[in-house]
Design an enzyme around this catalytic site. Sequence first.
Site, PDB file in Angstrom:
ATOM      1  N   LYS A   1     -28.399 -32.718  -0.237  1.00 35.26           N
ATOM      2  CA  LYS A   1     -27.547 -32.597  -1.487  1.00 35.26           C
ATOM      3  C   LYS A   1     -26.467 -33.466  -2.080  1.00 35.26           C
ATOM      4  O   LYS A   1     -26.063 -33.515  -2.568  1.00 35.26           O
ATOM      5  CB  LYS A   1     -27.365 -31.060  -0.640  1.00 35.26           C
ATOM      6  CG  LYS A   1     -27.493 -29.708  -0.975  1.00 35.26           C
ATOM      7  CD  LYS A   1     -27.007 -29.070  -0.525  1.00 35.26           C
ATOM      8  CE  LYS A   1     -26.288 -29.636   0.541  1.00 35.26           C
ATOM      9  NZ  LYS A   1     -25.308 -28.395   1.605  1.00 35.26           N
TER      10      LYS A   1
ATOM     11  N   ARG B   1     -22.392 -39.814   8.623  1.00 37.22           N
ATOM     12  CA  ARG B   1     -22.081 -39.954   7.865  1.00 37.22           C
ATOM     13  C   ARG B   1     -20.355 -40.190   7.762  1.00 37.22           C
ATOM     14  O   ARG B   1     -19.633 -39.725   8.589  1.00 37.22           O
ATOM     15  CB  ARG B   1     -22.016 -38.045   7.143  1.00 37.22           C
ATOM     16  CG  ARG B   1     -21.201 -37.383   5.797  1.00 37.22           C
ATOM     17  CD  ARG B   1     -22.615 -36.277   5.521  1.00 37.22           C
ATOM     18  NE  ARG B   1     -22.137 -35.292   6.029  1.00 37.22           N
ATOM     19  CZ  ARG B   1     -22.323 -34.366   5.578  1.00 37.22           C
ATOM     20  NH1 ARG B   1     -23.337 -34.129   4.825  1.00 37.22           N
ATOM     21  NH2 ARG B   1     -22.027 -33.117   6.409  1.00 37.22           N
TER      22      ARG B   1
HETATM   23  P1  AMP Z   1     -20.787 -28.427   3.289  1.00 36.85           P
HETATM   24  O1  AMP Z   1     -19.452 -29.890   2.514  1.00 36.85           O
HETATM   25  O2  AMP Z   1     -21.569 -27.851   1.707  1.00 36.85           O
HETATM   26  O3  AMP Z   1     -21.417 -28.912   4.514  1.00 36.85           O
HETATM   27  O4  AMP Z   1     -19.727 -27.064   3.754  1.00 36.85           O
HETATM   28  C1  AMP Z   1     -18.330 -27.277   4.533  1.00 36.85           C
HETATM   29  C2  AMP Z   1     -17.985 -25.729   4.944  1.00 36.85           C
HETATM   30  O5  AMP Z   1     -17.429 -24.910   3.711  1.00 36.85           O
HETATM   31  C3  AMP Z   1     -18.936 -24.916   5.425  1.00 36.85           C
HETATM   32  O6  AMP Z   1     -19.742 -25.131   7.134  1.00 36.85           O
HETATM   33  C4  AMP Z   1     -19.017 -24.567   5.194  1.00 36.85           C
HETATM   34  O7  AMP Z   1     -17.924 -23.548   6.218  1.00 36.85           O
HETATM   35  C5  AMP Z   1     -17.609 -24.112   4.138  1.00 36.85           C
HETATM   36  N1  AMP Z   1     -18.380 -23.199   3.086  1.00 36.85           N
HETATM   37  C6  AMP Z   1     -19.136 -24.157   1.798  1.00 36.85           C
HETATM   38  N2  AMP Z   1     -20.143 -23.697   0.804  1.00 36.85           N
HETATM   39  C7  AMP Z   1     -19.549 -22.140   1.265  1.00 36.85           C
HETATM   40  C8  AMP Z   1     -19.915 -21.182   0.143  1.00 36.85           C
HETATM   41  N3  AMP Z   1     -20.772 -21.328  -0.201  1.00 36.85           N
HETATM   42  N4  AMP Z   1     -20.306 -20.205   1.683  1.00 36.85           N
HETATM   43  C9  AMP Z   1     -19.348 -19.774   2.700  1.00 36.85           C
HETATM   44  N5  AMP Z   1     -18.603 -21.182   3.103  1.00 36.85           N
HETATM   45  C10 AMP Z   1     -18.641 -21.860   2.201  1.00 36.85           C
END
Ligand code: AMP
Length: 220
Positions: A14, A127
């Site tokens: 993404k 990453r």
């Molecule tokens: P990402 O960078 O999208 O992989 O997000 C990293 C972390 O942020 C996730 O593993 C969750 O702990 C938290 N997080 C991100 N987006 C959300 C969401 N929409 N709802 C709840 N926790 C989130």
Amino acid sequence: MKNIIFIAPPAAGKGTVSEYLVKHFGYEHLSTGDLLRDEIKSGSELGNQINDLITKGSLVSDELITRLVNERLRSIVGKPFILDGFPRTLSQAKSLDEMLINYNVTNNIVIYLDIEENQALKRVLGRVTCPKCKRTYNLNNINLRPKEDNVCDDCHILLEKRSDDNEETFRVRFNTYLENTKAIIDYYENKGLLSKINVSDDLDILLKEILSKIKEAKND
Ligand code: AMP
């Protein structure tokens, strides 16, 4: 251009795809992971609580993330945007509908990026990200490595590894994703908004597929 809502597990691409779309099509990129990591960097009490959850691989509350997304969305409506990391639960998907109605936003497409768990794990382990411009690199993909070891091509500063990018936390995050995603997929499928793509390791192929899905999607 259509607004894009990505539904995808960790490391499906993404962030990398979003960077491309921002650069070439002027999209605004709203990454909830980045919003949360910015809060952690601010050193606030809330940031410390978020850090504990992210490090364990847990989700932050629907209420908190919905409030943060609402604030950010308000400042970017009017331009095409990408939602990267939201919604992650059915409740968030329903809140998002309300926000989009409030802000009179139509013309959305939901792109579901499907990737095998082990393929995603390999990406997570390689990453690294630039703390300044947030560009993502991957040491396990020859096309996504930085030119100089561990240094951002653009900002020339050291790249960082995320605290949640290790195998143990990844498995928790992937399972959480699987538990929540079926309901979201069904929700958007019933609305006729869902386009599914099986993620290729070749970024050019993935980008082509995404652009063609955007082109062929009907207006909502
Ligand atoms: P990402 O960078 O999208 O992989 O997000 C990293 C972390 O942020 C996730 O593993 C969750 O702990 C938290 N997080 C991100 N987006 C959300 C969401 N929409 N709802 C709840 N926790 C989130």
